[in-house]
Design a protein around this motif. Structure first.
Motif, PDB file in Angstrom:
ATOM      1  N   LEU A 121       0.842  -1.201   0.000  1.00 55.97           N
ATOM      2  CA  LEU A 121       0.000   0.000   0.000  1.00 55.97           C
ATOM      3  C   LEU A 121       0.880   1.255   0.000  1.00 55.97           C
ATOM      4  O   LEU A 121       1.746   1.420   0.874  1.00 55.97           O
ATOM      5  N   ASP A 122       0.635   2.138  -0.960  1.00 56.97           N
ATOM      6  CA  ASP A 122       1.344   3.425  -0.980  1.00 56.97           C
ATOM      7  C   ASP A 122       0.767   4.333   0.092  1.00 56.97           C
ATOM      8  O   ASP A 122      -0.455   4.514   0.157  1.00 56.97           O
ATOM      9  N   VAL A 123       1.629   4.925   0.897  1.00 59.90           N
ATOM     10  CA  VAL A 123       1.160   5.839   1.946  1.00 59.90           C
ATOM     11  C   VAL A 123       1.967   7.143   1.908  1.00 59.90           C
ATOM     12  O   VAL A 123       3.140   7.166   1.544  1.00 59.90           O
ATOM     13  N   LEU A 124       1.272   8.214   2.300  1.00 58.33           N
ATOM     14  CA  LEU A 124       1.920   9.504   2.491  1.00 58.33           C
ATOM     15  C   LEU A 124       1.777   9.878   3.953  1.00 58.33           C
ATOM     16  O   LEU A 124       0.771   9.549   4.589  1.00 58.33           O
ATOM     17  N   LEU A 125       2.754  10.562   4.476  1.00 56.11           N
ATOM     18  CA  LEU A 125       2.713  10.985   5.871  1.00 56.11           C
ATOM     19  C   LEU A 125       2.110  12.382   5.913  1.00 56.11           C
ATOM     20  O   LEU A 125       2.669  13.326   5.337  1.00 56.11           O
ATOM     21  N   LEU A 146       8.164   8.786  12.636  1.00 54.01           N
ATOM     22  CA  LEU A 146       7.032   8.138  11.963  1.00 54.01           C
ATOM     23  C   LEU A 146       7.473   7.556  10.619  1.00 54.01           C
ATOM     24  O   LEU A 146       7.086   6.441  10.251  1.00 54.01           O
ATOM     25  N   ALA A 147       8.282   8.309   9.892  1.00 54.53           N
ATOM     26  CA  ALA A 147       8.781   7.823   8.596  1.00 54.53           C
ATOM     27  C   ALA A 147       9.590   6.549   8.778  1.00 54.53           C
ATOM     28  O   ALA A 147       9.415   5.571   8.033  1.00 54.53           O
ATOM     29  N   ALA A 148      10.433   6.542   9.777  1.00 54.78           N
ATOM     30  CA  ALA A 148      11.274   5.359  10.014  1.00 54.78           C
ATOM     31  C   ALA A 148      10.410   4.164  10.397  1.00 54.78           C
ATOM     32  O   ALA A 148      10.623   3.036   9.939  1.00 54.78           O
ATOM     33  N   HIS A 149       9.415   4.410  11.235  1.00 58.72           N
ATOM     34  CA  HIS A 149       8.525   3.332  11.678  1.00 58.72           C
ATOM     35  C   HIS A 149       7.756   2.752  10.486  1.00 58.72           C
ATOM     36  O   HIS A 149       7.717   1.534  10.281  1.00 58.72           O
ATOM     37  N   ALA A 150       7.132   3.631   9.699  1.00 58.33           N
ATOM     38  CA  ALA A 150       6.308   3.167   8.580  1.00 58.33           C
ATOM     39  C   ALA A 150       7.166   2.477   7.523  1.00 58.33           C
ATOM     40  O   ALA A 150       6.743   1.481   6.917  1.00 58.33           O
ATOM     41  N   ALA A 151       8.370   2.996   7.307  1.00 58.34           N
ATOM     42  CA  ALA A 151       9.235   2.433   6.269  1.00 58.34           C
ATOM     43  C   ALA A 151       9.644   1.007   6.612  1.00 58.34           C
ATOM     44  O   ALA A 151       9.947   0.210   5.727  1.00 58.34           O
ATOM     45  N   ALA A 152       9.628   0.672   7.889  1.00 58.26           N
ATOM     46  CA  ALA A 152      10.046  -0.670   8.314  1.00 58.26           C
ATOM     47  C   ALA A 152       8.911  -1.688   8.208  1.00 58.26           C
ATOM     48  O   ALA A 152       9.141  -2.889   8.386  1.00 58.26           O
ATOM     49  N   LEU A 153       7.701  -1.244   7.929  1.00 59.10           N
ATOM     50  CA  LEU A 153       6.565  -2.175   7.850  1.00 59.10           C
ATOM     51  C   LEU A 153       6.507  -2.784   6.449  1.00 59.10           C
ATOM     52  O   LEU A 153       6.540  -2.059   5.453  1.00 59.10           O
ATOM     53  N   LEU A 178       6.423  22.638   3.987  1.00 61.51           N
ATOM     54  CA  LEU A 178       6.128  21.253   3.621  1.00 61.51           C
ATOM     55  C   LEU A 178       7.232  20.694   2.727  1.00 61.51           C
ATOM     56  O   LEU A 178       7.632  19.536   2.861  1.00 61.51           O
ATOM     57  N   HIS A 179       7.721  21.523   1.844  1.00 62.27           N
ATOM     58  CA  HIS A 179       8.818  21.109   0.960  1.00 62.27           C
ATOM     59  C   HIS A 179      10.022  20.667   1.794  1.00 62.27           C
ATOM     60  O   HIS A 179      10.684  19.668   1.495  1.00 62.27           O
ATOM     61  N   GLY A 180      10.296  21.404   2.856  1.00 61.91           N
ATOM     62  CA  GLY A 180      11.381  21.015   3.761  1.00 61.91           C
ATOM     63  C   GLY A 180      11.086  19.692   4.470  1.00 61.91           C
ATOM     64  O   GLY A 180      11.975  18.848   4.621  1.00 61.91           O
ATOM     65  N   TYR A 181       9.830  19.502   4.881  1.00 57.40           N
ATOM     66  CA  TYR A 181       9.472  18.240   5.548  1.00 57.40           C
ATOM     67  C   TYR A 181       9.593  17.058   4.586  1.00 57.40           C
ATOM     68  O   TYR A 181       9.929  15.945   4.985  1.00 57.40           O
ATOM     69  N   ALA A 182       9.322  17.312   3.323  1.00 55.99           N
ATOM     70  CA  ALA A 182       9.487  16.252   2.329  1.00 55.99           C
ATOM     71  C   ALA A 182      10.946  15.795   2.298  1.00 55.99           C
ATOM     72  O   ALA A 182      11.243  14.603   2.166  1.00 55.99           O
ATOM     73  N   GLN A 183      11.848  16.752   2.451  1.00 60.18           N
ATOM     74  CA  GLN A 183      13.277  16.389   2.462  1.00 60.18           C
ATOM     75  C   GLN A 183      13.628  15.593   3.714  1.00 60.18           C
ATOM     76  O   GLN A 183      14.451  14.677   3.663  1.00 60.18           O
ATOM     77  N   THR A 184      12.986  15.939   4.836  1.00 66.33           N
ATOM     78  CA  THR A 184      13.192  15.167   6.067  1.00 66.33           C
ATOM     79  C   THR A 184      12.840  13.705   5.831  1.00 66.33           C
ATOM     80  O   THR A 184      13.580  12.795   6.248  1.00 66.33           O
ATOM     81  N   VAL A 185      11.700  13.483   5.164  1.00 63.96           N
ATOM     82  CA  VAL A 185      11.266  12.097   4.914  1.00 63.96           C
ATOM     83  C   VAL A 185      12.209  11.417   3.927  1.00 63.96           C
ATOM     84  O   VAL A 185      12.575  10.250   4.096  1.00 63.96           O
TER      85      VAL A 185
END
Ligand SMILES: *Cc1c(COP(=O)(O)O)cnc(C)c1O
Length: 228
Positions: A121-125, A146-153, A178-185
């Motif tokens: 399933l494709d997900v966005l945070l 959250l990104a690390a957690h979801a990426a491990a599933l 938001l653009h900056g947060y995208a880079q965080t992910v």
């Protein structure tokens, strides 16, 4: 139907104009038509006009409508609303993409809801761009864990971030964050390059700030009917 086709065409022209003004290729953008509150027949009309991405924000309405519309080749449903963990199976069963993943418990529930052999399933945070926790979305400080957690599933694929512009701030400034947060992910999940942002009122600003997925409702569907 004539009006619907005209509005769709007009919005697509405005999207293309905004993309060119930002030096971007319009073909890199996915225009999702948000059909909430409208009947399943509207989804079928949009499909006949070539629309392949539609969005819904309430689980019950979404599940009912998806069942009513049934299998249409290539139609992709985007779930863009708040999801309860106990409805994870229903969301997963109907959605091709979930834009509103905002907590680890929901990530776990969506992962646990996968049936054997079901596609990833494709997900966005979803990130909260306001200081009000009631507005939905993960607080920016919690985004990386959250990104690390979801990426491990194993049955979820983190594709990027999603947000709604605050009511009390210029959208351009909020989408810049938001653009900056995208880079965080992306630092956690390198391929996660989707940015879901931009609605009827602010899609040009979202495109200028790098949005890849636009969620546009009333400009295309017309005003939403009252809920009966
Ligand atoms: C309703 C909705 C939209 C579309 O809103 P319009 O202003 O009608 O374009 C986009 N995103 C979310 C999360 C929504 O709930």
């Amino acid at each position: 139907m004539v009006d619907l086709a005209a509005r769709l065409e007009e919005v697509d022209e405005r999207i293309a104009d905004a993309a060119r003004a930002a030096g971007r290729d319009p073909s890199g953008l996915t225009r999702i038509v948000v059909t909430k509150f409208h009947p399943a027949a509207l989804v079928e009309q949009l499909y006949a006009l070539g629309v392949r991405d539609v969005g819904e924000n309430r689980q019950q309405e979404f599940s009912r409508k998806a069942a009513e519309v049934g299998d249409l080749a290539g139609l992709r449903w985007h779930f863009i609303g708040q999801a309860q963990t106990n409805k994870a199976r229903a969301v997963r069963a109907a959605a091709g993409v979930v834009h509103s993943l905002d907590r680890t418990r929901l990530a776990d529930a969506l992962d646990a809801a996968a049936e054997p052999g079901e596609p990833v399933l494709d997900v966005l945070l979803q990130v909260n761009l306001t200081d009000d926790p009631g507005r939905g979305g993960v607080a920016p400080a919690e985004l990386e864990p959250l990104a690390a957690h979801a990426a491990a599933l194993p049955t979820l694929r983190v594709r990027g971030v999603m947000a709604v512009a605050p009511l009390d701030e210029a959208p351009a400034a909020a989408f810049e964050r938001l653009h900056g947060y995208a880079q965080t992910v992306r630092a956690v999940v390198p391929g996660a390059d989707w940015i879901s942002a931009g609605m009827t009122a602010d899609f040009a600003e979202a495109i200028a700030a790098g949005a890849t997925h636009l969620r546009i409702g009333s400009a295309i569907t017309g005003p939403r009917p009252e809920r009966g």
